[in-house]
Design an enzyme around this catalytic site. Structure first.
Site, short mmCIF file in Angstrom:
data_model
loop_
_atom_site.label_atom_id
_atom_site.label_comp_id
_atom_site.label_asym_id
_atom_site.label_seq_id
_atom_site.Cartn_x
_atom_site.Cartn_y
_atom_site.Cartn_z
N ARG A 3 -3.12 -20.48 7.74
CA ARG A 3 -2.12 -19.72 6.99
C ARG A 3 -0.73 -20.35 7.06
O ARG A 3 0.24 -19.75 6.58
CB ARG A 3 -2.11 -18.27 7.46
CG ARG A 3 -3.15 -17.44 6.75
CD ARG A 3 -3.14 -15.99 7.16
NE ARG A 3 -3.89 -15.79 8.39
CZ ARG A 3 -4.09 -14.61 8.95
NH1 ARG A 3 -3.57 -13.52 8.40
NH2 ARG A 3 -4.80 -14.50 10.05
N THR A 19 -12.12 -12.20 9.46
CA THR A 19 -12.39 -10.84 8.98
C THR A 19 -13.28 -10.12 9.97
O THR A 19 -14.17 -10.72 10.56
CB THR A 19 -13.05 -10.85 7.59
OG1 THR A 19 -13.35 -9.49 7.21
CG2 THR A 19 -14.35 -11.64 7.57
N CYS A 35 -9.50 -2.10 2.40
CA CYS A 35 -9.87 -2.17 0.98
C CYS A 35 -11.26 -2.75 0.81
O CYS A 35 -12.04 -2.29 -0.04
CB CYS A 35 -8.84 -3.01 0.22
SG CYS A 35 -8.65 -4.71 0.81
N THR A 36 -11.62 -3.73 1.63
CA THR A 36 -12.93 -4.37 1.49
C THR A 36 -14.04 -3.47 2.01
O THR A 36 -15.14 -3.44 1.44
CB THR A 36 -12.95 -5.72 2.20
OG1 THR A 36 -12.48 -5.58 3.55
CG2 THR A 36 -12.08 -6.73 1.46
N ARG A 84 -8.98 -16.49 1.11
CA ARG A 84 -7.89 -16.06 0.24
C ARG A 84 -7.74 -17.07 -0.89
O ARG A 84 -7.81 -18.28 -0.66
CB ARG A 84 -6.58 -15.96 1.03
CG ARG A 84 -6.65 -15.04 2.26
CD ARG A 84 -6.21 -13.64 1.94
NE ARG A 84 -6.26 -12.80 3.14
CZ ARG A 84 -5.27 -12.69 4.02
NH1 ARG A 84 -4.14 -13.37 3.82
NH2 ARG A 84 -5.39 -11.91 5.08
N ILE A 100 0.83 -1.21 0.00
CA ILE A 100 0.00 0.00 0.00
C ILE A 100 0.86 1.26 0.00
O ILE A 100 0.56 2.22 -0.71
CB ILE A 100 -0.98 0.00 1.19
CG1 ILE A 100 -1.93 -1.20 1.09
CG2 ILE A 100 -1.78 1.30 1.24
CD1 ILE A 100 -2.73 -1.27 -0.19
#
Length: 341
Positions: free
Chosen positions: A202, A215, A157-158, A238, A15
């Site tokens: 992850r 989230t 962003c979401t 993801r 970013i």
């Protein structure tokens, strides 16, 4: 013309670099000047990744680097390599405000660390804690941002992708409740091959699986649209792509609507109040087609569905890097115009 605001970028990852590129690509250099970048990585790597980007291509401006000095299009930018806010001499660089792209800091207390060292305001490029002064989502509440808001978040962003769409639907038809699935490209906190991570999902190779992740998007929606508190839930996965995100939005409306009515409202808003923020398409596009798209959200009208007149499903796209960086730049420009320098 007044002098441009002198800003620093703390954290020069995906970013941070997109923000700097967007500043020059949009011609905002006259109102916002980056004078300092703090990033723990080596100066050579900072310059190299600014020049060359696997998702966004080569940077169009000339970039040179010598020691801890970076030059972009003739503008000199100092480089530091600290990990703590207090370790940086912000006053020495006459920084007006900081765009924090670390993803690490985000509370009122973190913001105060900047303010105590002479920085006038701070803008977090990620969701802030509930105690920040303001969370700005362009197209929804940016007009409420004032000079009195010293510690500001630009959301995620979401959030920037989905909240303008939700607001359009809520204003037009009313929303009773909703659910969202974010289908997000892989990120830096995932593994190339199986490796250790506190989140066991992850630990798995990002390029080999669709991976569910946590989230807090629903809580972010509530912060911006408090009258919808408790009415939304969200999950996220993801997927093995490097950029661009899709959002599957389902809402139950308070009034009847057809596919045509819903698409018409969204199309009209994309051409009027939300021009440049919301876009609308009926072309048969795929995720790569939205790479480097500056909009917060692009509604795919071919995927709109309605069941029993009130249950609505939408598909929205966003470049989770470039679109968000452009909104971060919009907020930074607004803050620069508000702040004495």
């Amino acid at each position: 013309m007044s002098e441009p605001a002198r800003i620093a970028i703390n954290g020069f990852g995906r970013i941070g670099r997109s923000f700097l590129r967007a500043l020059y690509e949009n011609g905002y250099r006259d109102s916002v000047q980056v004078v300092l970048i703090n990033e723990p990585a080596a100066s050579e790597a900072i310059a190299h990744l600014l020049k060359y980007d696997s998702s966004h291509g080569r940077f169009g401006e000339k970039v040179t680097q010598s020691g801890d000095a970076l030059t972009v299009a003739g503008d000199n930018i100092a480089l530091t390599h600290q990990t703590e806010i207090e370790a940086i001499d912000w006053r020495a660089h006459e920084v007006d405000f900081v765009v924090d792209c670390t993803g690490v800091f985000g509370s009122q207390a973190d913001g105060q660390l900047y303010l105590q060292q002479g920085v006038k305001r701070v803008l977090f490029s990620h969701p802030g804690k509930p105690d920040v002064d303001f969370t700005a989502i362009y197209g929804v509440n940016e007009k409420e941002l004032t000079v009195d808001h010293k510690v500001v978040s630009n959301g995620s962003c979401t959030t920037n992708c989905i909240v303008p769409v939700i607001k359009v639907l809520d204003d037009a038809f009313g929303i009773d409740s909703g659910a969202i699935t974010t289908i997000h490209s892989a990120m830096h906190d995932q593994q190339v091959i199986d490796a250790y991570h506190p989140d066991l999902r992850r630990t798995r190779a990002a390029g080999r699986s669709i991976i569910p992740v946590d989230t807090r998007l629903a809580r972010g929606i509530e912060r911006i649209l408090p009258h919808l508190e408790g009415r939304f839930e969200a999950i996220a996965v993801r997927v093995p792509t490097t950029n661009v995100t899709a959002m599957d939005l389902s809402v139950t409306l308070n009034s009847d609507a057809t596919i045509e009515q819903i698409n018409q409202v969204l199309r009209e808003q994309s051409e009027r109040q939300l021009a440049g923020i919301l876009d609308y398409t009926e072309e048969p596009l795929v995720s790569i087609d939205f790479n480097h798209d500056p909009h917060s959200s692009i509604v795919d009208g071919t995927q709109t569905r309605v069941s029993h007149k009130r249950l609505v499903k939408l598909l929205c796209w966003c470049d989770n890097e470039w679109g968000f960086a452009n909104r971060l730049l919009d907020t930074a420009k607004t803050m620069a115009e508000q702040t004495e320098h």
